[in-house]
Design a protein around this motif. Structure first.
Motif, PDB file in Angstrom:
ATOM      1  N   ASP A 162       0.832  -1.202   0.000  1.00 50.27           N
ATOM      2  CA  ASP A 162       0.000   0.000   0.000  1.00 50.27           C
ATOM      3  C   ASP A 162       0.870   1.256   0.000  1.00 50.27           C
ATOM      4  O   ASP A 162       0.602   2.211  -0.735  1.00 50.27           O
ATOM      5  CB  ASP A 162      -0.928  -0.009   1.215  1.00 50.27           C
ATOM      6  CG  ASP A 162      -1.878   1.166   1.237  1.00 50.27           C
ATOM      7  OD1 ASP A 162      -2.663   1.311   0.274  1.00 50.27           O
ATOM      8  OD2 ASP A 162      -1.843   1.936   2.220  1.00 50.27           O
ATOM      9  N   ARG A 163       1.911   1.233   0.784  1.00 42.48           N
ATOM     10  CA  ARG A 163       2.830   2.381   0.802  1.00 42.48           C
ATOM     11  C   ARG A 163       3.539   2.525  -0.538  1.00 42.48           C
ATOM     12  O   ARG A 163       3.732   3.646  -1.011  1.00 42.48           O
ATOM     13  CB  ARG A 163       3.828   2.235   1.943  1.00 42.48           C
ATOM     14  CG  ARG A 163       3.179   2.363   3.300  1.00 42.48           C
ATOM     15  CD  ARG A 163       4.175   2.210   4.405  1.00 42.48           C
ATOM     16  NE  ARG A 163       3.520   2.138   5.699  1.00 42.48           N
ATOM     17  CZ  ARG A 163       4.139   2.401   6.846  1.00 42.48           C
ATOM     18  NH1 ARG A 163       5.417   2.747   6.860  1.00 42.48           N
ATOM     19  NH2 ARG A 163       3.482   2.301   7.981  1.00 42.48           N
ATOM     20  N   ASP A 164       3.936   1.400  -1.157  1.00 44.46           N
ATOM     21  CA  ASP A 164       4.564   1.453  -2.484  1.00 44.46           C
ATOM     22  C   ASP A 164       3.618   2.107  -3.495  1.00 44.46           C
ATOM     23  O   ASP A 164       4.020   2.992  -4.246  1.00 44.46           O
ATOM     24  CB  ASP A 164       4.907   0.051  -2.997  1.00 44.46           C
ATOM     25  CG  ASP A 164       5.997  -0.639  -2.197  1.00 44.46           C
ATOM     26  OD1 ASP A 164       6.723   0.036  -1.446  1.00 44.46           O
ATOM     27  OD2 ASP A 164       6.091  -1.884  -2.328  1.00 44.46           O
ATOM     28  N   ILE A 165       2.388   1.656  -3.527  1.00 46.43           N
ATOM     29  CA  ILE A 165       1.399   2.165  -4.496  1.00 46.43           C
ATOM     30  C   ILE A 165       1.095   3.635  -4.252  1.00 46.43           C
ATOM     31  O   ILE A 165       1.078   4.441  -5.187  1.00 46.43           O
ATOM     32  CB  ILE A 165       0.105   1.322  -4.427  1.00 46.43           C
ATOM     33  CG1 ILE A 165       0.392  -0.079  -4.958  1.00 46.43           C
ATOM     34  CG2 ILE A 165      -1.024   1.984  -5.184  1.00 46.43           C
ATOM     35  CD1 ILE A 165      -0.707  -1.080  -4.631  1.00 46.43           C
ATOM     36  N   ASN A 166       0.888   4.003  -3.006  1.00 43.87           N
ATOM     37  CA  ASN A 166       0.573   5.404  -2.686  1.00 43.87           C
ATOM     38  C   ASN A 166       1.738   6.345  -2.956  1.00 43.87           C
ATOM     39  O   ASN A 166       1.540   7.489  -3.323  1.00 43.87           O
ATOM     40  CB  ASN A 166       0.093   5.525  -1.242  1.00 43.87           C
ATOM     41  CG  ASN A 166      -1.300   4.995  -1.065  1.00 43.87           C
ATOM     42  OD1 ASN A 166      -2.143   5.138  -1.950  1.00 43.87           O
ATOM     43  ND2 ASN A 166      -1.548   4.356   0.066  1.00 43.87           N
ATOM     44  N   ARG A 168       3.927   5.994  -5.398  1.00 44.59           N
ATOM     45  CA  ARG A 168       3.972   6.172  -6.845  1.00 44.59           C
ATOM     46  C   ARG A 168       2.869   7.091  -7.345  1.00 44.59           C
ATOM     47  O   ARG A 168       3.032   7.757  -8.343  1.00 44.59           O
ATOM     48  CB  ARG A 168       3.838   4.820  -7.562  1.00 44.59           C
ATOM     49  CG  ARG A 168       5.188   4.175  -7.751  1.00 44.59           C
ATOM     50  CD  ARG A 168       5.075   2.943  -8.623  1.00 44.59           C
ATOM     51  NE  ARG A 168       5.537   1.831  -7.797  1.00 44.59           N
ATOM     52  CZ  ARG A 168       4.899   0.707  -7.602  1.00 44.59           C
ATOM     53  NH1 ARG A 168       3.765   0.475  -8.189  1.00 44.59           N
ATOM     54  NH2 ARG A 168       5.418  -0.218  -6.841  1.00 44.59           N
ATOM     55  N   ASN A 169       1.748   7.093  -6.669  1.00 44.78           N
ATOM     56  CA  ASN A 169       0.600   7.902  -7.117  1.00 44.78           C
ATOM     57  C   ASN A 169       0.649   9.333  -6.616  1.00 44.78           C
ATOM     58  O   ASN A 169      -0.275  10.093  -6.864  1.00 44.78           O
ATOM     59  CB  ASN A 169      -0.713   7.244  -6.672  1.00 44.78           C
ATOM     60  CG  ASN A 169      -0.962   5.952  -7.414  1.00 44.78           C
ATOM     61  OD1 ASN A 169      -0.440   5.732  -8.500  1.00 44.78           O
ATOM     62  ND2 ASN A 169      -1.735   5.068  -6.807  1.00 44.78           N
TER      63      ASN A 169
END
Length: 170
Positions: A162-166, A168-169
């Motif tokens: 979740d931290r990786d995805i957030n 990047r966004n």
């Protein structure tokens, strides 16, 4: 229990012995498991020689000086309800993710390198508990413990992803 009392009562530490480490046996409803992965910890120490510090979701104790060994294992029989255990795990996952991502010097080692791989750790810990540690032979209690450990690692993996995805966004 009586062997702990006799052993502790009989301790005669040398002047430079400032603590004692003990092994732990994890229990499910009073049943000790051989598949538990709870590591040894310092359990007795001279307060003036020790210091606690935060390490992910738990606290660690550092003791300066010689450390002795207590022979009898301590039974860790955590009888939280499943509901309470589950509600605790999300907070633990957040603190463990902080530790792994902000490597404060404690997030190294083989286990933490596996945890940083995200997807591998939940399956690896279940396999380790069941196959390497023998939980598969401990019936429902062994499976319950292995699945608890896997669930905890799954939550950590999800928190990290979740931290990786957030990140990047943003």
């Amino acid at each position: 229990m009586r062997c702990h009392i006799r052993e502790i009562a009989g301790l005669t530490p040398a002047e430079n012995t400032n603590g004692y480490v003990a092994n732990f046996r994890y229990c499910i409803n009073g049943e000790p498991l051989r598949s538990g992965i709870y590591p040894p910890r310092i359990t007795l120490f001279r307060p003036e020689c020790g210091r606690f510090w935060q390490d992910g979701h738990t606290q660690r104790l550092e003791v300066h000086g010689e450390i002795g060994q207590i022979a009898a294992p301590i039974m860790h029989d955590d009888r939280k309800s499943l509901r309470r255990w589950l509600s605790s795990q999300q907070g633990y996952a957040v603190r463990e993710a902080d530790k792994l991502l902000h490597n404060n010097g404690t997030a190294s080692g083989f286990a933490n390198r596996i945890r940083k791989l995200r997807v591998v750790a939940p399956f690896a810990v279940i396999a380790h508990c069941l196959l390497v540690r023998g939980g598969i032979f401990e019936g429902k209690a062994g499976w319950f413990y292995a699945l608890q450990r896997g669930y905890a690692e799954l939550l950590l993996s999800l928190e990290l992803m979740d931290r990786d995805i957030n990140r990047r966004n943003k």
